[in-house]
Design a protein around this motif. Sequence first.
Motif, short mmCIF file in Angstrom:
data_model
loop_
_atom_site.label_atom_id
_atom_site.label_comp_id
_atom_site.label_asym_id
_atom_site.label_seq_id
_atom_site.Cartn_x
_atom_site.Cartn_y
_atom_site.Cartn_z
N LYS A 102 16.38 50.24 17.97
CA LYS A 102 16.00 51.42 18.74
C LYS A 102 16.18 51.16 20.24
N GLY A 103 15.78 49.96 20.70
CA GLY A 103 15.96 49.63 22.11
C GLY A 103 17.41 49.61 22.52
N HIS A 104 18.28 49.00 21.71
CA HIS A 104 19.71 48.97 22.01
C HIS A 104 20.29 50.39 22.02
N ASP A 105 19.81 51.23 21.12
CA ASP A 105 20.30 52.61 21.07
C ASP A 105 19.92 53.37 22.33
N MET A 106 18.71 53.13 22.85
CA MET A 106 18.27 53.80 24.08
C MET A 106 19.12 53.36 25.26
N PHE A 107 19.42 52.06 25.35
CA PHE A 107 20.27 51.58 26.43
C PHE A 107 21.70 52.11 26.28
N ALA A 108 22.21 52.09 25.03
CA ALA A 108 23.60 52.51 24.80
C ALA A 108 23.81 53.98 25.10
N HIS A 109 22.81 54.82 24.78
CA HIS A 109 22.95 56.26 24.97
C HIS A 109 22.14 56.77 26.16
N ASN A 110 21.52 55.84 26.91
CA ASN A 110 20.87 56.15 28.19
C ASN A 110 19.84 57.27 28.07
N TRP A 166 15.40 58.08 27.36
CA TRP A 166 14.02 57.57 27.35
C TRP A 166 13.18 58.57 26.58
N ALA A 167 13.16 58.41 25.25
CA ALA A 167 12.48 59.37 24.39
C ALA A 167 12.33 58.77 23.00
N HIS A 168 11.42 59.32 22.22
CA HIS A 168 11.27 58.87 20.84
C HIS A 168 12.45 59.33 19.98
N ILE A 169 12.99 60.50 20.30
CA ILE A 169 14.11 61.04 19.55
C ILE A 169 15.34 61.05 20.43
N SER A 170 16.45 60.52 19.92
CA SER A 170 17.67 60.39 20.72
C SER A 170 18.31 61.76 20.97
N PRO A 171 19.23 61.84 21.93
CA PRO A 171 19.90 63.13 22.20
C PRO A 171 20.61 63.72 20.98
N ASP A 172 21.05 62.88 20.04
CA ASP A 172 21.74 63.41 18.86
C ASP A 172 20.77 63.67 17.70
N GLY A 173 19.47 63.54 17.96
CA GLY A 173 18.47 63.88 16.95
C GLY A 173 17.98 62.73 16.11
N THR A 174 18.42 61.50 16.39
CA THR A 174 17.99 60.35 15.61
C THR A 174 16.51 60.05 15.88
N THR A 175 15.72 59.95 14.83
CA THR A 175 14.28 59.69 14.97
C THR A 175 13.98 58.20 14.82
N PRO A 176 12.79 57.77 15.23
CA PRO A 176 12.42 56.37 15.04
C PRO A 176 12.44 55.95 13.57
N PRO A 182 22.71 62.16 11.90
CA PRO A 182 24.13 62.45 12.11
C PRO A 182 24.96 61.18 12.04
N PRO A 183 26.15 61.21 11.48
CA PRO A 183 26.99 60.02 11.38
C PRO A 183 27.21 59.33 12.71
N SER A 184 27.30 60.09 13.80
CA SER A 184 27.60 59.51 15.12
C SER A 184 26.47 58.61 15.61
N SER A 185 25.28 58.74 15.04
CA SER A 185 24.15 57.95 15.53
C SER A 185 24.01 56.62 14.83
N GLN A 186 24.83 56.38 13.79
CA GLN A 186 24.70 55.14 13.04
C GLN A 186 25.18 53.96 13.89
N LEU A 187 24.45 52.86 13.80
CA LEU A 187 24.76 51.69 14.62
C LEU A 187 25.77 50.80 13.92
N PRO A 188 26.55 50.03 14.68
CA PRO A 188 27.52 49.12 14.09
C PRO A 188 26.84 48.12 13.15
#
Length: 289
Positions: A92-100, A102-112, A203-209
Amino acid sequence: MKDFFHHLLFPRESNNHRPKLLHHDSLLLVIVLILFVAALFSVVHNTQPAVLGISTNMTVDELVSLTNTERKKAGLPELALNQQLSNAALKKGHDMFAHNYWAHISPDGTTPWYFIKDAGYEYLYAGENLARGFTTAPETVAAWMASPSHRENILSKNYDEVGFAVLPGTLTGSETILVVEMFGRKYVEGSAEAVAPLETSVPPSSQLPKEQPVTAVASVQTSPLFSSETFPRQIALILLGVFIIVLFLDAVIIARKRIARVVAHNVDHILFLTIIALAVIILGRGFVL
């Protein structure tokens, strides 16, 4: 030298009964120096992080210990550190840095909950606390405990495990320390309280490597010569303090000597600078989410 400082800081005949520091040309020079120092800080910060960088000393073990201390105070059992939850927190921390963000839910809708399930943790209950800008574990846990919603997570009876990640990086344009705390209780089929865990749609775009597994960071410890978070703020507060003291002394001396001046707004200036100083102090603290 003594006469120079008197001329600079106190009203007298040599400075037309106004401290030289408060004259327009002196104020202009101070502004130029501030801009120069700010630019210098930026260059040193980017090229010499060992001289001017984030100073922090935070470990996962200390975060777990402090969290459990708060639970014991409330008569609750301790939380066990779970590697899967720690891996979820780190992702989750890497995702926040990668997509810039500061929220519980990412811009693409990914939840914790996606990160928790993706780490292989099937949960019955799950929760998340976030913090940024704090440099020690006690500051971080204290800030969470001061927030009703974060305190509720820490003291929840629903959780029996916890995971942490501590990550340095740049978020929304500022270098910071990000702390992610993931809470959980595993789903056990057939248990008295078991219900189907919450399903998450991602969403598929939110999946991490998936090239390699992620291992939680045990600690972040950096000790530059000067802290990029506190040193500039300390200089700003010292400078504001000097001007407030000079304005106060100027007002007192002028009143005692009964010297008439065309313009004298020392009280207004003192109040204004005091408000700026308070803003610097408040905005310099970390944030929780």
